[in-house]
Design an enzyme around this catalytic site. Structure first.
Site, PDB file in Angstrom:
ATOM      1  N   ASP A  34     -13.429   5.685   9.769  1.00 40.06           N
ATOM      2  CA  ASP A  34     -12.120   6.056   9.230  1.00 40.06           C
ATOM      3  C   ASP A  34     -11.284   4.799   9.001  1.00 40.06           C
ATOM      4  OD1 ASP A  34     -12.971   8.561   9.554  1.00 40.06           O
ATOM      5  OD2 ASP A  34     -11.524   9.153  11.101  1.00 40.06           O
ATOM      6  N   PHE A  37     -12.269   3.009   5.883  1.00 41.25           N
ATOM      7  CA  PHE A  37     -11.793   3.806   4.747  1.00 41.25           C
ATOM      8  C   PHE A  37     -10.302   3.545   4.511  1.00 41.25           C
ATOM      9  CE2 PHE A  37     -10.058   7.493   2.628  1.00 41.25           C
ATOM     10  CZ  PHE A  37     -11.037   7.832   1.699  1.00 41.25           C
ATOM     11  N   ASP A  38      -9.536   3.608   5.601  1.00 42.23           N
ATOM     12  CA  ASP A  38      -8.086   3.412   5.481  1.00 42.23           C
ATOM     13  C   ASP A  38      -7.751   2.026   4.954  1.00 42.23           C
ATOM     14  OD1 ASP A  38      -7.699   5.925   6.348  1.00 42.23           O
ATOM     15  OD2 ASP A  38      -7.184   5.391   8.411  1.00 42.23           O
ATOM     16  N   LEU A  84     -12.033  41.203  -8.922  1.00 42.66           N
ATOM     17  CA  LEU A  84     -13.298  41.877  -8.636  1.00 42.66           C
ATOM     18  C   LEU A  84     -13.006  43.315  -8.245  1.00 42.66           C
ATOM     19  CD1 LEU A  84     -14.865  39.139  -6.353  1.00 42.66           C
ATOM     20  CD2 LEU A  84     -15.660  39.762  -8.635  1.00 42.66           C
ATOM     21  N   GLU A 113     -22.261  36.001  -1.621  1.00 47.84           N
ATOM     22  CA  GLU A 113     -21.383  34.888  -1.246  1.00 47.84           C
ATOM     23  C   GLU A 113     -20.290  35.369  -0.313  1.00 47.84           C
ATOM     24  OE1 GLU A 113     -19.646  33.519  -4.867  1.00 47.84           O
ATOM     25  OE2 GLU A 113     -21.591  33.403  -5.878  1.00 47.84           O
ATOM     26  N   LYS A 115     -16.462  35.992   0.600  1.00 42.69           N
ATOM     27  CA  LYS A 115     -15.226  36.235  -0.155  1.00 42.69           C
ATOM     28  C   LYS A 115     -14.107  35.506   0.576  1.00 42.69           C
ATOM     29  CE  LYS A 115     -12.511  39.751  -2.472  1.00 42.69           C
ATOM     30  NZ  LYS A 115     -11.226  39.137  -2.221  1.00 42.69           N
ATOM     31  N   ASP A 117     -10.650  34.103   1.703  1.00 39.14           N
ATOM     32  CA  ASP A 117      -9.338  34.749   1.706  1.00 39.14           C
ATOM     33  C   ASP A 117      -8.252  33.693   1.486  1.00 39.14           C
ATOM     34  OD1 ASP A 117      -7.445  36.649   1.870  1.00 39.14           O
ATOM     35  OD2 ASP A 117      -7.592  36.972   4.027  1.00 39.14           O
ATOM     36  N   ARG A 136      -3.737  31.586 -10.483  1.00 35.49           N
ATOM     37  CA  ARG A 136      -4.140  32.785 -11.219  1.00 35.49           C
ATOM     38  C   ARG A 136      -2.969  33.397 -11.989  1.00 35.49           C
ATOM     39  NH1 ARG A 136      -4.461  38.255 -10.780  1.00 35.49           N
ATOM     40  NH2 ARG A 136      -6.365  39.170 -11.609  1.00 35.49           N
ATOM     41  N   GLU A 172     -11.465  28.946  -4.685  1.00 35.51           N
ATOM     42  CA  GLU A 172     -10.421  29.500  -3.830  1.00 35.51           C
ATOM     43  C   GLU A 172      -9.830  28.395  -2.976  1.00 35.51           C
ATOM     44  OE1 GLU A 172     -10.154  32.729  -4.378  1.00 35.51           O
ATOM     45  OE2 GLU A 172      -9.149  33.650  -2.657  1.00 35.51           O
ATOM     46  N   TYR A 224     -16.641  28.789  -6.683  1.00 43.50           N
ATOM     47  CA  TYR A 224     -17.621  29.867  -6.725  1.00 43.50           C
ATOM     48  C   TYR A 224     -17.966  30.354  -8.126  1.00 43.50           C
ATOM     49  CZ  TYR A 224     -13.070  32.241  -6.428  1.00 43.50           C
ATOM     50  OH  TYR A 224     -11.770  32.621  -6.606  1.00 43.50           O
ATOM     51  N   LYS A 289     -22.933  39.082  -6.792  1.00 43.17           N
ATOM     52  CA  LYS A 289     -22.902  38.827  -8.237  1.00 43.17           C
ATOM     53  C   LYS A 289     -24.319  38.907  -8.777  1.00 43.17           C
ATOM     54  CE  LYS A 289     -19.117  35.570  -7.693  1.00 43.17           C
ATOM     55  NZ  LYS A 289     -18.783  34.171  -7.448  1.00 43.17           N
ATOM     56  N   LYS A 313     -15.326  44.625   1.174  1.00 45.36           N
ATOM     57  CA  LYS A 313     -14.268  44.158   2.083  1.00 45.36           C
ATOM     58  C   LYS A 313     -14.560  44.590   3.512  1.00 45.36           C
ATOM     59  CE  LYS A 313     -10.263  43.538   0.190  1.00 45.36           C
ATOM     60  NZ  LYS A 313      -9.312  42.556  -0.129  1.00 45.36           N
ATOM     61  N   CYS A 407      18.591  41.409  32.110  1.00 49.31           N
ATOM     62  CA  CYS A 407      17.986  40.319  31.343  1.00 49.31           C
ATOM     63  C   CYS A 407      17.022  39.524  32.233  1.00 49.31           C
ATOM     64  CB  CYS A 407      19.081  39.390  30.810  1.00 49.31           C
ATOM     65  SG  CYS A 407      18.390  37.926  30.019  1.00 49.31           S
ATOM     66  N   CYS A 410      18.592  35.802  32.663  1.00 51.81           N
ATOM     67  CA  CYS A 410      19.838  35.470  33.359  1.00 51.81           C
ATOM     68  C   CYS A 410      20.347  36.596  34.252  1.00 51.81           C
ATOM     69  CB  CYS A 410      20.909  35.064  32.347  1.00 51.81           C
ATOM     70  SG  CYS A 410      21.472  36.443  31.338  1.00 51.81           S
ATOM     71  N   CYS A 425      20.852  41.226  25.606  1.00 53.89           N
ATOM     72  CA  CYS A 425      21.514  40.585  26.735  1.00 53.89           C
ATOM     73  C   CYS A 425      22.879  40.108  26.216  1.00 53.89           C
ATOM     74  CB  CYS A 425      20.694  39.398  27.230  1.00 53.89           C
ATOM     75  SG  CYS A 425      21.674  38.335  28.302  1.00 53.89           S
ATOM     76  N   CYS A 431      22.975  32.427  28.828  1.00 53.91           N
ATOM     77  CA  CYS A 431      21.594  32.892  28.978  1.00 53.91           C
ATOM     78  C   CYS A 431      20.696  31.839  28.308  1.00 53.91           C
ATOM     79  CB  CYS A 431      21.445  34.267  28.313  1.00 53.91           C
ATOM     80  SG  CYS A 431      19.782  34.900  28.383  1.00 53.91           S
TER      81      CYS A 431
HETATM   82  S1  IVH Z   1     -15.766  35.493  -8.286  1.00 58.24           S
HETATM   83  C1  IVH Z   1     -14.690  37.078 -12.522  1.00 58.24           C
HETATM   84  N1  IVH Z   1     -16.369  34.743  -5.872  1.00 58.24           N
HETATM   85  O1  IVH Z   1     -11.490  37.293  -4.900  1.00 58.24           O
HETATM   86  C2  IVH Z   1     -14.556  37.101 -11.044  1.00 58.24           C
HETATM   87  N2  IVH Z   1     -14.157  35.495  -6.264  1.00 58.24           N
HETATM   88  O2  IVH Z   1     -10.615  40.048  -5.868  1.00 58.24           O
HETATM   89  C3  IVH Z   1     -14.489  35.762 -10.506  1.00 58.24           C
HETATM   90  N3  IVH Z   1     -12.714  35.368  -4.301  1.00 58.24           N
HETATM   91  O3  IVH Z   1      -9.551  36.514  -7.683  1.00 58.24           O
HETATM   92  C4  IVH Z   1     -14.267  35.765  -9.057  1.00 58.24           C
HETATM   93  N4  IVH Z   1     -14.201  34.540  -2.941  1.00 58.24           N
HETATM   94  O4  IVH Z   1      -9.669  34.808  -5.786  1.00 58.24           O
HETATM   95  C5  IVH Z   1     -15.409  35.229  -6.670  1.00 58.24           C
HETATM   96  N5  IVH Z   1     -17.073  33.990  -3.805  1.00 58.24           N
HETATM   97  C6  IVH Z   1     -16.106  34.463  -4.591  1.00 58.24           C
HETATM   98  C7  IVH Z   1     -14.805  34.710  -4.123  1.00 58.24           C
HETATM   99  C8  IVH Z   1     -13.863  35.236  -5.004  1.00 58.24           C
HETATM  100  C9  IVH Z   1     -12.952  34.918  -3.058  1.00 58.24           C
HETATM  101  C10 IVH Z   1     -11.412  35.908  -4.745  1.00 58.24           C
HETATM  102  C11 IVH Z   1     -10.924  35.392  -6.052  1.00 58.24           C
HETATM  103  C12 IVH Z   1     -10.716  36.570  -6.925  1.00 58.24           C
HETATM  104  C13 IVH Z   1     -10.626  37.671  -5.917  1.00 58.24           C
HETATM  105  C14 IVH Z   1     -11.056  38.952  -6.558  1.00 58.24           C
END
Ligand code: IVH
Length: 708
Positions: A34, A37-38, A84, A113, A115, A117, A136, A172, A224, A289, A313, A407, A410, A425, A431
């Site tokens: 590190d 690098f710095d 999706l 894959e 998903k 969040d 988006r 994401e 993704y 997919k 989900k 309380c 106090c 209180c 307090c």
């Molecule tokens: S594919 C055309 N892959 O989920 C669709 N989306 O509810 C392209 N998300 O708006 C999305 N992980 O923000 C895709 N492995 C993943 C994802 C992913 C999270 C999110 C993405 C999307 C939302 C859809």
């Protein structure tokens, strides 16, 4: 060093640092320390400062931020950002697979894959350079957040390998749990509201104006999906395209699996339903997919989502555990919150020991007894919630949970306001949690902004007897502060203990920073001082309105309830709070001591405005770039009696338009028939061209701004 030598060295250092960045963040295999690098980064930054004309937008120095985005430009997506379709059951997934298999001849592979969040981002590359990052938004157009996105180290600024000349990567942006916890802890200390979950925190961070702060918060990114014309001519499958993208420098999750059977898909889903709790970031499901691009094309899209993909989900997790005891905690406004102590249990990746019980009604509603087996859930929230009681498991002779009558801090007898479930209180003056809470509020960013006193320092100073109220802050000296140290509990936004602690200590620099910050706070404008006093119901906006009307503290103290409540936005309840606050001799004494300490207790005369209120009653929206700072224009609007508004509606009187005003805003103003005025028109309106209080910026400076 000649300019040419500097150019070569800058190119060399940039390539080297970008490579190390890739090794460290994408491959997780650093090849230098590190420190080294710095040192290299520092050398590059030095050269760029010396030769600003050689600073490239892809320079690794951009990662630390610095650029400010005043307003995020709205950008139309070249390819719409779809969502999706969601499914919540295994049956839905089976149905989806059957549907696909029916409409496709031959074998179908699915790329499974995580998903993520977070929030989706579109990254646009031209000739291997990141040129634009767009949120988006509504799917058709989003906000240009390029400056902020450049601070995310897992997003390549410059690609390597055989990348196509023009393409987009979709991914994401997430905030890892570690960054999230650190951020919320510092927000607790500053008295700012906590983010409920990492997704909200990531979204809030990406829309910050100061990219340095974005860099500090350590966001992360996973890509993704690739988008470009004729993608299928380059790659046969989605998986192949992601593997290529990984070669060019993108962060592609290792947790991808190409599955050929329903069993394999469920194996992947079931595995991650459990293992997700060990990931360093949040996922909320699995995405399936169709892998072949040819098959994807054959399946096509609905208006909202691709027919070749689906999201599964995960269910919100819940778990049963024992209610061992109940603590009653005092918030900064005196509210008593019951908090359950639970037998420690693993839930959604963390050990849960406490859950909020809200108020007395909540305890009654569940008829809670000590030793009860309760069901706890953790959604996106920070503190888990109890959602039910298993009465079958209640022990014979179990004692009901009784709400405390005094309380816990106090000992004062609690009171309840009519029509409210909460107990209070009524001892705000002595307090301890209430006193500390008020001091925390006083120093918070939107009030006196004495940030260096955050993160548990108030707690320590109070416990050491150095401060008993906000006025005592101004009698602190370097000698009193230096050397103090203590382990302090971390509180949440309501002043409730989170069960975690932090070590607080005052070293030389900390002590000096505090003294400097206190000095600086003496010039904080009166409206913020009034807000900082912590008068119940007097928020930022109300404080501002009152100061605009009454100008100084004596006028406010002496105003009658009727006078106060006749001020626009100040109703009877607020007027009563203000009267009650200044009826207290202790509060008057605090105000007097703060005045002695040199704080602002009157509106600055220049601002008090001898200016003709030519804009009285006019709502104006300021948009675009001007020859002076936008804030300065807004101040002038207020000085001349006008009101600044942030979005256009039929009630807006004028749009004050500068360069690069957003096309959408212009369209909306035109469609509503709202007059669009220029900066010059504005000066003419207020009757003075001399109002330009600062010189227009030289072009070079503007160029520098847009470069960042
Ligand atoms: S594919 C055309 N892959 O989920 C669709 N989306 O509810 C392209 N998300 O708006 C999305 N992980 O923000 C895709 N492995 C993943 C994802 C992913 C999270 C999110 C993405 C999307 C939302 C859809």
């Amino acid at each position: 060093m000649t300019q040419e030598e500097a150019r070569l060295r800058i190119a060399e250092l940039s390539d080297e640092l970008e490579r190390h960045n890739y090794n460290y963040y994408i491959l997780a295999k650093p090849t230098i320390s590190d420190y080294e690098f710095d040192m290299k980064l520092e050398e590059l930054a030095r050269l760029e400062r010396q030769y600003p004309e050689l600073l490239l937008p892809t320079s690794p120095t951009q990662r630390v931020g610095g650029g400010i985005t005043k307003e995020f430009a709205s950008v139309r997506h070249r390819y719409p950002m779809l969502s999706l379709s969601n499914s919540y059951s295994k049956e839905d997934i089976e149905e989806f697979i059957q549907r696909i298999k029916k409409s496709i001849d031959g074998e179908v592979e699915f790329c499974c894959e995580l998903k993520f969040d977070g929030l989706s981002i579109s990254l646009q590359y031209e000739n291997g350079i990141l040129v634009r990052a767009v949120t988006r938004g509504d799917g058709a157009q989003g906000d240009d957040v390029t400056t902020n996105v450049k601070t995310i180290r897992t997003i390549p600024l410059k690609l390597h390998g055989d990348y196509p000349p023009f393409f987009e990567m979709r991914g994401e942006i997430v905030m890892p749990f570690e960054s999230f916890d650190r951020l919320n802890e510092s927000r607790v200390a500053m008295g700012d509201d906590l983010f409920a979950n990492p997704r909200n925190a990531a979204a809030g961070t990406l829309k910050l104006q100061d990219s340095k702060e974005v860099a500090r918060r350590h966001l992360d990114n996973y890509c993704y999906y690739m988008m470009m014309d004729d993608l299928e001519e380059r790659y046969a499958t989605h998986y192949d395209s992601l593997m290529a993208a990984r070669q060019w420098g993108f962060n592609i999750s290792n947790h991808l699996r190409v599955c050929r059977s329903v069993d394999e898909i469920f194996e992947f889903i079931n595995y991650w339903d459990v293992e997700r709790h060990h990931l360093p970031f949040a996922i909320d499901g699995i995405v399936l997919k169709v892998n072949s691009f040819e098959q994807q094309q054959a399946l096509g899209f609905t208006a909202k989502s691709p027919k070749w993909a689906i999201a599964y989900k995960f269910k919100a997790e819940e778990v049963e555990t024992e209610l061992q005891s109940v603590d009653f905690q005092v918030g900064r406004h005196g509210t008593i919150t019951p908090v359950a102590n639970l037998a420690p249990v693993l839930l959604a990746g963390t050990t849960v020991k406490r859950a909020t019980l809200n108020n007395e009604d909540f305890i009654r509603q569940f008829d809670l007894h000590y030793g009860d087996t309760v069901t706890v859930v953790k959604g996106g929230e920070i503190i888990p919630k109890i959602i039910g009681v298993n009465f079958d498991k209640r022990q014979v002779g179990a004692k009901p949970v009784e709400f405390t009558k005094t309380c816990p801090a106090c000992g004062t007898e609690l009171i309840q306001h009519e029509g409210e479930a909460a107990w209070y209180c009524p001892n705000p003056m002595s307090c301890p949690p209430q006193v500390k809470g008020r001091i925390e509020h006083f120093i918070s960013r939107k009030a006196m902004n004495i940030e260096s006193l955050g993160e548990g320092k108030i707690e320590l100073l109070y416990d050491e007897g150095l401060i008993k109220d906000v006025a005592d802050l101004y009698s602190l000296t370097y000698d009193k502060l230096f050397g103090l140290a203590k382990e302090i509990p971390i509180l949440n936004e309501d002043g409730i203990e989170t069960g975690k602690t932090r070590k607080v200590s005052f070293k030389e620099k900390t002590a000096q920073n505090i003294i400097d910050a206190l000095e600086k706070s003496r010039s904080v404008p009166f409206e913020r001082v009034l807000f900082a006093l912590g008068i119940r119901n007097v928020g930022e906006v109300v404080a501002k309105t009152i100061v605009a009307e009454l100008h100084d503290i004596d006028a406010i103290i002496n105003a009658s309830e009727e006078e106060l409540s006749s001020i626009n936005t100040v109703g009877g309840v607020i007027a009563q709070s203000i009267k009650a606050f200044f009826a207290s001799p202790r509060n008057l004494d605090i105000v007097e001591r703060l005045r002695q300490a040199g704080l602002q207790f009157a509106k600055v005369q220049a601002e008090a405005s001898n200016k003709e209120q030519v804009l009285s009653g006019k709502s104006i929206i300021v948009s675009g770039k001007f020859s002076i700072e936008r804030d300065e224009l807004k101040r002038m609007i207020e000085d001349y009696g006008g009101k600044n508004v942030s979005s256009i509606s039929s009630k807006t009187d004028y749009v004050l338009a500068g360069d690069n005003m957003g096309p959408e805003k212009r369209k909306k103003a035109e469609s509503l028939g709202i007059p669009i005025i220029s900066e010059a028109d504005f000066y003419a309106m207020i009757g003075s061209a001399k109002e330009m209080t600062s010189e227009p910026k030289p072009d070079s400076e503007n160029a520098q701004l847009s470069l960042f």
